[in-house]
Design a protein around this motif. Structure first.
Motif, PDB file in Angstrom:
ATOM      1  N   PRO A   1       0.752  -1.320   0.150  1.00  0.00           N
ATOM      2  CA  PRO A   1       0.127   0.038   0.238  1.00  0.00           C
ATOM      3  C   PRO A   1       0.878   1.147  -0.166  1.00  0.00           C
ATOM      4  O   PRO A   1       0.216   2.186  -0.121  1.00  0.00           O
ATOM      5  N   VAL A   2       2.254   1.177   0.109  1.00  0.00           N
ATOM      6  CA  VAL A   2       3.126   2.129   0.036  1.00  0.00           C
ATOM      7  C   VAL A   2       4.186   2.040  -0.803  1.00  0.00           C
ATOM      8  O   VAL A   2       4.909   0.807  -0.686  1.00  0.00           O
ATOM      9  N   ARG A   3       4.987   2.771  -1.639  1.00  0.00           N
ATOM     10  CA  ARG A   3       5.967   2.759  -2.322  1.00  0.00           C
ATOM     11  C   ARG A   3       6.904   3.785  -1.855  1.00  0.00           C
ATOM     12  O   ARG A   3       6.396   4.926  -1.602  1.00  0.00           O
ATOM     13  N   ILE A   4       8.236   3.556  -2.053  1.00  0.00           N
ATOM     14  CA  ILE A   4       9.050   4.613  -1.808  1.00  0.00           C
ATOM     15  C   ILE A   4      10.192   4.505  -2.995  1.00  0.00           C
ATOM     16  O   ILE A   4      10.690   3.382  -3.290  1.00  0.00           O
ATOM     17  N   ARG A   5      10.609   5.862  -3.187  1.00  0.00           N
ATOM     18  CA  ARG A   5      11.989   5.728  -4.201  1.00  0.00           C
ATOM     19  C   ARG A   5      12.839   6.987  -3.926  1.00  0.00           C
ATOM     20  O   ARG A   5      12.269   8.032  -3.394  1.00  0.00           O
TER      21      ARG A   5
END
Length: 443
Positions: A171-175
């Motif tokens: 439910p969460v993405r990080i880059r």
């Protein structure tokens, strides 16, 4: 005749081992009583009163026991504060070492299988426990430190994140991109409404952002939705997942407390690192920018109170519908007045006032309001401005002045109990049930 608690207040103020036995005996007596009654949602008014009176008596004993022994209990569970247990680990250890003080794993498993209206209310006993632990200056401060440490999941994912600059947490993405850790909430079908899974993913993402030495600033934004009403549009957050709450899927420890003491507090304070080389500060911090598309409802607005810079699209709005939902909006009651003043904070929390980004009062919640098509560029400008060690050092001092750690600890001590009571109150159960029956979404 139904059993009654055998211990009294004097019994639980005896030396620790004797008091421990008294709590266990009182709990067993109430369990015998409850076992003779129908399931909670099938009890008559008389049976419900009998059950609640018995639970109230043993809860008074638990309070008295912890008022006397809380630091001794905490020291036993943490080996004299040499072990750092997160709140879920601490509650599980307490259930084993102090039977009857908090619900056991089988108790909690049985509760989770029931809708909110059919629960026995065991989480109230967890609320009592954490209200006393957090209420202790020594034990509470140690627990706050435990919750500021990186999660095991983040530490496991960190090497790959440092290599690739990306992590998909569901439910969460990080880059990572150009010195910025960009966190995107991706609850596309539920308008980023929060539950335990989403909060766990958020904490992992915040940890990764803070543990990455390349990160100079963090960004939080909502992703593109698939929900029919908002398909193809970005949305920031619809707040707590009320459908999950109705079905019994919003736990006190694993969401309501873990969220506040975990990733929200880390955004404010940073992540705590055990490293002698980190002598300049116990925590690793970064400035944070938030960008609001669509709306920030409930927990979404709570989040904004922690950010150093908030941007909002001109067609967005903010609300804290605590009175409509019946629950306490996290630490908003603690922080909101600093941003908006007492009168507006009461209007938001008590009267569920909605503030549109174009209203003058919105400038108390957002630093910049721009047209939706200009938001991307405004975000990039903000990320450039909020980099640098001087920004980080000054935000640290501002946060210490505006929100002393001890004041937060005392607030959370009361919140732990009051929120536990709220989520099991008939008022909340009724309101959430009506919301789910209507199937409404923000408009």
């Amino acid at each position: 005749m139904l059993a009654e608690p055998v211990a009294g207040i004097a019994d639980v103020r005896l030396p620790l081992d004797a008091a421990r036995r008294a709590v266990h005996e009182a709990d067993e007596s109430v369990r015998t009583l409850l076992a003779a009654l129908p399931e909670p949602d099938r009890r008559s008014d008389t049976e419900r009163t009998t059950a609640e009176q018995a639970k109230d008596r043993v809860r008074a004993l638990r309070c008295a026991f912890l008022d006397t022994h809380v630091d001794a209990v905490y020291d036993e569970l943490t080996s004299a504060r040499t072990r750092y247990l997160r709140i879920d680990e601490l509650a599980a250890a307490a259930a084993v070492r102090f039977p009857g003080l908090v619900p056991s794993r089988p108790d909690l498993d049985a509760e989770r299988a029931r809708p909110q209206s059919g629960k026995e209310g065991h989480e109230i006993d967890q609320g009592i426990f954490f209200s006393r632990v957090l209420g202790s200056p020594a034990s509470g401060a140690h627990l706050l430190d435990a919750m500021l440490r990186p999660t095991a999941r983040a530490l496991e994912l960190l090497p790959e994140y440092l290599e690739t600059g990306r992590a998909d947490l569901g439910p969460v993405r990080i880059r990572h991109d150009g010195g910025a850790a960009r966190i995107t909430m991706c609850g596309a079908d539920c308008l980023n409404a929060e539950d335990a899974r989403q909060a766990d993913a958020m904490e992992t993402a915040v940890d990764l952002a803070l543990l990455d030495p390349r990160t100079q600033v963090g960004l939080l934004r909502g992703g593109v939705m698939s929900h029919p009403r908002y398909s193809g549009r970005r949305v920031f957050s619809a707040g707590i997942n009320l459908k999950a709450l109705h079905h019994g899927g919003i736990p006190l420890v694993d969401f309501l407390l873990k969220r506040e003491l975990g990733y929200l507090h880390k955004i404010l304070r940073g992540v705590l690192i055990d490293d002698p080389a980190q002598w300049r500060s116990r925590t690793v911090e970064r400035p944070w920018v938030a960008a609001v598309d669509g709306f920030a409802i409930g927990g979404g607005t709570q989040l904004l109170l922690l950010f150093d810079h908030v941007l909002a699209a001109a067609d967005s709005y903010f609300s804290l519908p605590a009175a409509q939902e019946g629950i306490i909006p996290g630490a908003s009651n603690f922080r909101l007045g600093r941003s908006t003043g007492a009168r507006l904070s009461r209007g938001l929390v008590l009267d569920s006032r909605r503030i549109r980004a174009t209203e003058p009062e919105a400038r108390l919640l957002a630093d910049e309001v721009v047209e939706p098509e200009e938001l991307d560029d405004a975000v990039e400008r903000s990320l450039l401005r909020f980099r640098g060690t001087a920004v980080t050092a000054n935000r640290r001092m501002l946060n210490l002045a505006e929100e002393p750690v001890d004041a937060f600890r005392r607030y959370m001590a009361e919140f732990a109990l009051q929120q536990a009571l709220r989520i099991h109150d008939e008022d909340v159960i009724g309101k959430v049930g009506r919301f789910c029956a209507r199937g409404t979404v923000p408009s």
